[in-house]
Design a protein around this motif. Structure first.
Motif, PDB file in Angstrom:
ATOM      1  N   ALA A 194       0.841  -1.200   0.000  1.00 23.44           N
ATOM      2  CA  ALA A 194       0.000   0.000   0.000  1.00 23.44           C
ATOM      3  C   ALA A 194       0.875   1.248   0.000  1.00 23.44           C
ATOM      4  O   ALA A 194       1.928   1.292   0.643  1.00 23.44           O
ATOM      5  N   ILE A 195       0.418   2.250  -0.725  1.00 24.15           N
ATOM      6  CA  ILE A 195       1.074   3.553  -0.778  1.00 24.15           C
ATOM      7  C   ILE A 195       0.121   4.572  -0.164  1.00 24.15           C
ATOM      8  O   ILE A 195      -1.007   4.728  -0.632  1.00 24.15           O
ATOM      9  N   MET A 196       0.574   5.267   0.876  1.00 22.33           N
ATOM     10  CA  MET A 196      -0.247   6.286   1.537  1.00 22.33           C
ATOM     11  C   MET A 196       0.431   7.640   1.414  1.00 22.33           C
ATOM     12  O   MET A 196       1.654   7.755   1.591  1.00 22.33           O
ATOM     13  N   TYR A 197      -0.362   8.655   1.127  1.00 26.92           N
ATOM     14  CA  TYR A 197       0.155  10.011   1.020  1.00 26.92           C
ATOM     15  C   TYR A 197      -1.001  10.981   1.188  1.00 26.92           C
ATOM     16  O   TYR A 197      -2.177  10.601   1.078  1.00 26.92           O
ATOM     17  N   ILE A 198      -0.674  12.225   1.475  1.00 25.69           N
ATOM     18  CA  ILE A 198      -1.683  13.274   1.633  1.00 25.69           C
ATOM     19  C   ILE A 198      -1.668  14.123   0.374  1.00 25.69           C
ATOM     20  O   ILE A 198      -0.684  14.815   0.088  1.00 25.69           O
ATOM     21  N   LYS A 199      -2.744  14.054  -0.381  1.00 29.11           N
ATOM     22  CA  LYS A 199      -2.855  14.816  -1.619  1.00 29.11           C
ATOM     23  C   LYS A 199      -2.848  16.309  -1.309  1.00 29.11           C
ATOM     24  O   LYS A 199      -3.578  16.787  -0.426  1.00 29.11           O
ATOM     25  N   GLY A 200      -2.007  17.047  -2.016  1.00 29.46           N
ATOM     26  CA  GLY A 200      -1.886  18.477  -1.774  1.00 29.46           C
ATOM     27  C   GLY A 200      -0.722  18.834  -0.880  1.00 29.46           C
ATOM     28  O   GLY A 200      -0.276  19.987  -0.885  1.00 29.46           O
ATOM     29  N   VAL A 201      -0.226  17.890  -0.109  1.00 31.47           N
ATOM     30  CA  VAL A 201       0.948  18.114   0.739  1.00 31.47           C
ATOM     31  C   VAL A 201       2.194  17.516   0.102  1.00 31.47           C
ATOM     32  O   VAL A 201       3.249  18.138   0.054  1.00 31.47           O
ATOM     33  N   VAL A 202       2.061  16.293  -0.395  1.00 28.15           N
ATOM     34  CA  VAL A 202       3.182  15.630  -1.050  1.00 28.15           C
ATOM     35  C   VAL A 202       3.311  16.119  -2.489  1.00 28.15           C
ATOM     36  O   VAL A 202       2.322  16.524  -3.115  1.00 28.15           O
ATOM     37  N   GLN A 203       4.529  16.120  -2.999  1.00 25.76           N
ATOM     38  CA  GLN A 203       4.749  16.473  -4.397  1.00 25.76           C
ATOM     39  C   GLN A 203       4.303  15.308  -5.287  1.00 25.76           C
ATOM     40  O   GLN A 203       4.622  14.155  -5.022  1.00 25.76           O
ATOM     41  N   ASP A 204       3.598  15.639  -6.343  1.00 26.59           N
ATOM     42  CA  ASP A 204       3.099  14.608  -7.252  1.00 26.59           C
ATOM     43  C   ASP A 204       4.234  13.815  -7.888  1.00 26.59           C
ATOM     44  O   ASP A 204       4.086  12.623  -8.176  1.00 26.59           O
ATOM     45  N   SER A 205       5.370  14.464  -8.099  1.00 28.36           N
ATOM     46  CA  SER A 205       6.506  13.763  -8.705  1.00 28.36           C
ATOM     47  C   SER A 205       7.034  12.660  -7.798  1.00 28.36           C
ATOM     48  O   SER A 205       7.491  11.615  -8.285  1.00 28.36           O
ATOM     49  N   VAL A 206       6.956  12.862  -6.483  1.00 30.21           N
ATOM     50  CA  VAL A 206       7.418  11.837  -5.545  1.00 30.21           C
ATOM     51  C   VAL A 206       6.498  10.619  -5.599  1.00 30.21           C
ATOM     52  O   VAL A 206       6.953   9.469  -5.639  1.00 30.21           O
ATOM     53  N   VAL A 207       5.193  10.852  -5.624  1.00 30.46           N
ATOM     54  CA  VAL A 207       4.236   9.748  -5.700  1.00 30.46           C
ATOM     55  C   VAL A 207       4.409   8.992  -7.016  1.00 30.46           C
ATOM     56  O   VAL A 207       4.388   7.755  -7.048  1.00 30.46           O
ATOM     57  N   THR A 208       4.595   9.711  -8.110  1.00 32.80           N
ATOM     58  CA  THR A 208       4.807   9.067  -9.400  1.00 32.80           C
ATOM     59  C   THR A 208       6.070   8.223  -9.399  1.00 32.80           C
ATOM     60  O   THR A 208       6.094   7.105  -9.937  1.00 32.80           O
ATOM     61  N   GLU A 209       7.115   8.739  -8.778  1.00 32.44           N
ATOM     62  CA  GLU A 209       8.374   7.983  -8.712  1.00 32.44           C
ATOM     63  C   GLU A 209       8.216   6.708  -7.900  1.00 32.44           C
ATOM     64  O   GLU A 209       8.733   5.646  -8.274  1.00 32.44           O
ATOM     65  N   VAL A 210       7.463   6.772  -6.795  1.00 36.93           N
ATOM     66  CA  VAL A 210       7.230   5.578  -5.982  1.00 36.93           C
ATOM     67  C   VAL A 210       6.436   4.548  -6.775  1.00 36.93           C
ATOM     68  O   VAL A 210       6.746   3.343  -6.758  1.00 36.93           O
TER      69      VAL A 210
END
Length: 385
Positions: A194-210
């Motif tokens: 599972a990948i958890m993140y807070i939309k709007g706080v985390v950079q979208d590029s980091v989520v894409t890289e993960v």
């Protein structure tokens, strides 16, 4: 043609043939439970139930079978023409009272369902069935952290259940922007990650890289988050960790609020946080709760780090090459202590470091029954060193 590809009817019309094929493919495993039930009120309909013992909630299955029989007697069946249009949707809408019901059309999805704790229902004469969510297995629950202990702070730690871990994080961040994505990694184990993140706080590029790095993993099995850490990090052969790991939900919640991404692996209580910076490893979980106006404790950790890193080398340099840097009384005392040592100072320092590592490894790996003996020996060795 497109509908046939999306929903391939790979089941046989014969329920016995379907059950025999499942048993054969799973090697007649003793934990595979198959049961046939005949619904007399629904035109003598023969129903087959399949699930894996130990991965399901038996009370939920008993309640499901009981409600199935009761509603079969009470439900008013529509006309034959209506049943021919939607053969089993009537049963799904009126007879199946459980939540999380979906259709299954092929054996591959059937195997995935029963091996992950779901129950599959097949019906005689039809080439598709239903997957019923009945996941429930034993775990050790939420306990106190055993590694990252604190004086002040939460006493909850992650467990080996992925859904329990995600719930612990959501209890702390009650926000609709906390998003969760789940993928399966491992050709053989099909481990849920599972990948958890807070939309709007985390950079979208980091989520894409993960996402991309997890998608590039090609391996037979994932048994622990350490496998994920090794496969997604930039540099494998480095003495410095590049991915932060923790067993505490409050540390993960704090990392998410700082714009990081959490990676949770089913079957392990250790959660990964990315990206990680060097100073993050000097931070204790209770730093969020302790009153430290000047960060004295964190400064103390940094000083201790440099002392542990440079202390032996400075000792060797001074005692071997730069004795003039010490006072005469001190250098004479050191020389008197090392008079009977047949090794140079560099070898002595290396032996001391090696002994430290042996004691640390022994303290972690030895059984609890002999742990006290190792502590006594370790204290004597450190005292002599």
């Amino acid at each position: 043609m497109m509908d046939t590809e999306k929903q391939p009817a790979l089941f046989h019309c014969s329920l016995d043939e379907n059950l025999e094929k499942v048993k054969k493919e799973l090697g007649n495993s003793t934990d595979l439970v198959t049961r046939q039930v005949r619904l007399e009120a629904v035109d003598q309909l023969l129903v087959g139930i399949l699930y894996t013992e130990g991965l399901v909630d038996k009370n939920m299955i008993s309640s499901f079978l009981e409600s199935l029989m009761i509603h079969a007697r009470k439900t008013v069946i529509p006309t034959e023409a209506e049943r021919e249009v939607e053969p089993l949707l009537l049963m799904k809408d009126f007879l199946l009272t459980m939540g999380g019901v979906e259709e299954v059309y092929d054996f591959d999805h059937l195997y995935d369902a029963i091996l992950t704790g779901d129950t599959v229902m097949l019906v005689e004469g039809y080439t598709y069935g239903f997957i019923i969510n009945t996941k429930q297995w034993e775990d050790r629950g939420v306990q106190e952290p055993s590694v990252q202990t604190v004086v002040r702070g939460s006493r909850e730690a992650f467990s080996e259940n992925l859904r329990t871990n995600t719930a612990l994080v959501r209890r702390r961040i009650n926000n609709r922007n906390l998003w969760l994505e789940t993928v399966q990694v491992g050709e053989m184990t099909q481990t849920k990650v599972a990948i958890m993140y807070i939309k709007g706080v985390v950079q979208d590029s980091v989520v894409t890289e993960v996402r991309e790095r997890l998608g590039q993993i090609k391996i037979d099995g994932i048994l622990e988050s350490g496998n994920i850490e090794e496969l997604i990090q930039d540099h494998t052969f480095t003495p410095f960790p590049t991915v932060y790991n923790t067993e505490r939900p409050d540390s993960v919640a704090a990392g998410l609020l700082e714009g990081r991404v959490a990676i949770l692996v089913d079957g392990t209580p250790i959660v990964l946080l990315v990206p990680a910076v060097f100073v993050q490893f000097f931070q204790s979980p209770e730093d969020y709760y302790m009153r430290a106006d000047f960060g004295i404790l964190r400064i103390l950790r940094l000083i201790s780090f440099f002392v542990a890193l440079l202390g032996p080398s400075i000792y060797v340099a001074i005692t071997t090459f730069h004795q003039e840097m010490l006072q005469t009384n001190l250098i004479m005392s050191i020389a008197a202590q090392r008079e009977g040592v047949p090794f140079p100072a560099a070898v002595e320092a290396m032996l001391m470091e090696f002994t430290f590592e042996i004691l640390r490894e022994a303290g972690v790996r030895m059984p609890r029954a002999v742990g006290s003996a190792i502590s006594i020996v370790g204290a004597l060795v450190l005292g002599e060193a």
